[in-house]
Design an enzyme around this catalytic site. Structure first.
Site, mmCIF file in Angstrom:
data_model
loop_
_atom_site.group_PDB
_atom_site.id
_atom_site.type_symbol
_atom_site.label_atom_id
_atom_site.label_comp_id
_atom_site.label_asym_id
_atom_site.label_seq_id
_atom_site.Cartn_x
_atom_site.Cartn_y
_atom_site.Cartn_z
ATOM 1 N N SER A 19 17.722 0.694 7.938
ATOM 2 C CA SER A 19 16.702 -0.374 8.049
ATOM 3 C C SER A 19 16.802 -1.100 9.470
ATOM 4 C CB SER A 19 16.653 -1.438 6.870
ATOM 5 O OG SER A 19 15.559 -2.458 7.325
ATOM 6 N N LYS A 68 7.840 -3.076 -4.355
ATOM 7 C CA LYS A 68 6.754 -3.875 -3.702
ATOM 8 C C LYS A 68 5.639 -4.267 -4.859
ATOM 9 C CE LYS A 68 6.571 -2.640 1.126
ATOM 10 N NZ LYS A 68 5.773 -2.157 2.166
ATOM 11 N N ALA A 129 -3.339 7.074 -0.008
ATOM 12 C CA ALA A 129 -3.957 6.153 -0.993
ATOM 13 C C ALA A 129 -2.798 5.197 -1.680
ATOM 14 C CB ALA A 129 -4.579 6.712 -1.902
ATOM 15 N N GLY A 131 0.760 2.015 -1.080
ATOM 16 C CA GLY A 131 0.665 0.785 -0.677
ATOM 17 C C GLY A 131 0.095 0.605 0.904
ATOM 18 N N ALA A 132 0.751 1.468 1.744
ATOM 19 C CA ALA A 132 0.406 0.895 3.243
ATOM 20 C C ALA A 132 -1.064 1.384 3.503
ATOM 21 C CB ALA A 132 0.999 2.011 3.991
HETATM 22 P P1 NAP Z 1 3.430 5.429 -1.218
HETATM 23 O O1 NAP Z 1 2.926 4.517 -1.873
HETATM 24 O O2 NAP Z 1 4.160 6.490 -1.608
HETATM 25 O O3 NAP Z 1 2.195 6.287 -0.559
HETATM 26 C C1 NAP Z 1 2.168 7.628 0.095
HETATM 27 C C2 NAP Z 1 0.785 8.199 0.452
HETATM 28 O O4 NAP Z 1 1.127 9.606 1.078
HETATM 29 C C3 NAP Z 1 0.220 8.793 -1.022
HETATM 30 O O5 NAP Z 1 -1.368 8.566 -0.903
HETATM 31 C C4 NAP Z 1 0.429 10.355 -0.769
HETATM 32 O O6 NAP Z 1 -0.473 11.118 -1.569
HETATM 33 C C5 NAP Z 1 0.754 10.572 0.642
HETATM 34 N N1 NAP Z 1 1.209 11.638 0.716
HETATM 35 C C6 NAP Z 1 2.667 11.909 0.633
HETATM 36 N N2 NAP Z 1 3.358 12.963 0.998
HETATM 37 C C7 NAP Z 1 1.973 13.674 1.314
HETATM 38 C C8 NAP Z 1 2.073 15.047 2.060
HETATM 39 N N3 NAP Z 1 3.125 15.878 1.918
HETATM 40 N N4 NAP Z 1 0.867 15.480 2.213
HETATM 41 C C9 NAP Z 1 -0.370 14.731 2.263
HETATM 42 N N5 NAP Z 1 -0.158 13.243 1.754
HETATM 43 C C10 NAP Z 1 0.993 13.055 1.268
HETATM 44 O O7 NAP Z 1 3.899 5.186 0.440
HETATM 45 P P2 NAP Z 1 3.637 3.862 1.188
HETATM 46 O O8 NAP Z 1 4.321 2.674 0.604
HETATM 47 O O9 NAP Z 1 2.162 3.713 1.281
HETATM 48 O O10 NAP Z 1 4.322 4.101 2.498
HETATM 49 C C11 NAP Z 1 3.838 5.240 3.323
HETATM 50 C C12 NAP Z 1 4.309 5.114 4.731
HETATM 51 O O11 NAP Z 1 4.034 3.897 5.238
HETATM 52 C C13 NAP Z 1 5.831 5.354 4.771
HETATM 53 O O12 NAP Z 1 6.225 6.190 5.678
HETATM 54 C C14 NAP Z 1 6.359 4.016 5.163
HETATM 55 O O13 NAP Z 1 7.508 3.885 5.891
HETATM 56 C C15 NAP Z 1 5.101 3.543 6.063
HETATM 57 N N6 NAP Z 1 5.156 2.049 6.176
HETATM 58 C C16 NAP Z 1 5.076 1.453 7.712
HETATM 59 C C17 NAP Z 1 4.967 0.009 7.568
HETATM 60 C C18 NAP Z 1 5.209 -0.483 9.343
HETATM 61 O O14 NAP Z 1 5.433 -1.717 9.019
HETATM 62 N N7 NAP Z 1 4.919 0.517 9.908
HETATM 63 C C19 NAP Z 1 4.712 -0.865 6.737
HETATM 64 C C20 NAP Z 1 4.714 -0.195 5.371
HETATM 65 C C21 NAP Z 1 4.680 1.314 5.212
HETATM 66 P P3 NAP Z 1 -0.606 11.410 -3.080
HETATM 67 O O15 NAP Z 1 -1.446 10.368 -3.628
HETATM 68 O O16 NAP Z 1 -1.396 12.689 -3.038
HETATM 69 O O17 NAP Z 1 0.859 11.444 -3.505
#
Ligand code: NAP
Length: 275
Positions: A19, A68, A129, A131-132
């Protein structure tokens, strides 16, 4: 928010990987001449970690994957935006000494987007869909933009879209949709899977701006493709820095040195990418 008496802040998550939050927070505290330390804590039992904050041994914590949502029942108060998003990425103490949860991801995202474009009345495709995505949809709506959700698993995408009152389309429809901006909130393209992109390059001409919330690598395959397709690209590093800066503002009540934080994170990421 109650001013911290002592000076320890933490990142709670599991796994934590490498991190960049400790580097970014500690450098900011130093620059702000605040005698505080930010430490990563790989949490096995969330209840035990939270107790440290309740007791005041830790004054505030950043919350990351997978806690989260899980953290919410431990809190005395959840700020309205975090409640609506259903995720807390920051905890601190409220005026009564209880624990309060916030979400700074949405502010981080909005602040970064606003550096490149006006959000009001613009259309946004939110890919994902989780958290982000929920933080993105909430933030875009707060600023008067019009989000629509596209997700691999239709049931999850539909549920998110319904909750926020915006349209949903299945991933297979991506080629038929035009919008001002595409925001990828899926982890597709994140290190170590850097050659992959969640959407085919031929569809990127449908968007003027393309943002990836992934910040490692700095330039994801999606952003490389978008660049070549003539889109204006927004790196996830901007959101990452702003969400961390907003945490510092909540804890310290002071504006942190965002440019310095961004520079450090970019330097570290390019160092790592060079190895
Ligand atoms: P999450 O809750 O696990 O959601 C992931 C989403 O991505 C789900 O909708 C999932 O779809 C989709 N997904 C996963 N693998 C996929 C694939 N191979 N093809 C198509 N769709 C796929 O994760 P999250 O917490 O939202 O985080 C997502 C990303 O945001 C991470 O990379 C995280 O590091 C990043 N992030 C960045 C920041 C920043 O400050 N820049 C802050 C927060 C998060 P399904 O519903 O079909 O499983």
């Amino acid at each position: 928010m109650k001013k911290p008496a002592a000076t320890l802040f933490a990142l709670f998550g599991n796994p934590l990987g490498h991190s960049l939050s400790p580097l970014m927070h500690n450098a900011a505290y130093k620059e702000m001449k605040i005698d505080a330390t930010y430490v990563p804590v790989c949490v096995e039992h969330l209840a035990d970690a939270i107790k440290q904050v309740q007791k005041g041994d830790i004054q505030g914590a950043s919350i990351t994957i997978p806690f989260k949502t899980e953290v919410i029942p431990y809190l005395d108060e959840v700020e309205r935006s975090a409640q609506r998003i259903g995720a807390v990425n920051t905890i601190g103490h409220n005026e009564k000494g209880g624990l309060i949860g916030y979400n700074t991801d949405w502010i981080g995202l909005v602040r970064d987007v606003e550096e490149s474009m006006e959000i009001r009345n613009k259309t946004f495709v939110i890919l994902g869909a989780g958290g982000a995505a929920r933080a993105a949809v909430f933030g875009i709506q707060q600023r008067g933009g019009k989000p629509l959700v596209i997700n691999r698993t239709p049931s999850r995408g539909e549920a998110t879209a319904r909750e926020f009152g915006c349209p949903f389309y299945p991933l297979s429809e991506i080629g038929n949709i035009r919008a001002d901006c595409l925001i990828n909130t899926t982890p597709v393209g994140m290190t170590p899977h850097t050659g992959t992109s969640p959407i085919e390059k031929k569809f990127l001409g449908n968007f003027r701006w393309v943002m990836d919330v992934i910040y490692n690598p700095v330039q994801t395959q999606l952003l490389k493709d978008a660049d070549e397709a003539g889109c204006t690209t927004l790196y996830g590093v901007g959101m990452f820095v702003h969400q961390g800066a907003e945490q510092i503002k909540l804890w310290m009540g002071m504006e942190p040195p965002r440019e310095l934080m961004k520079q450090l994170v970019l330097e570290k990421l390019s160092e790592d990418e060079g190895n």
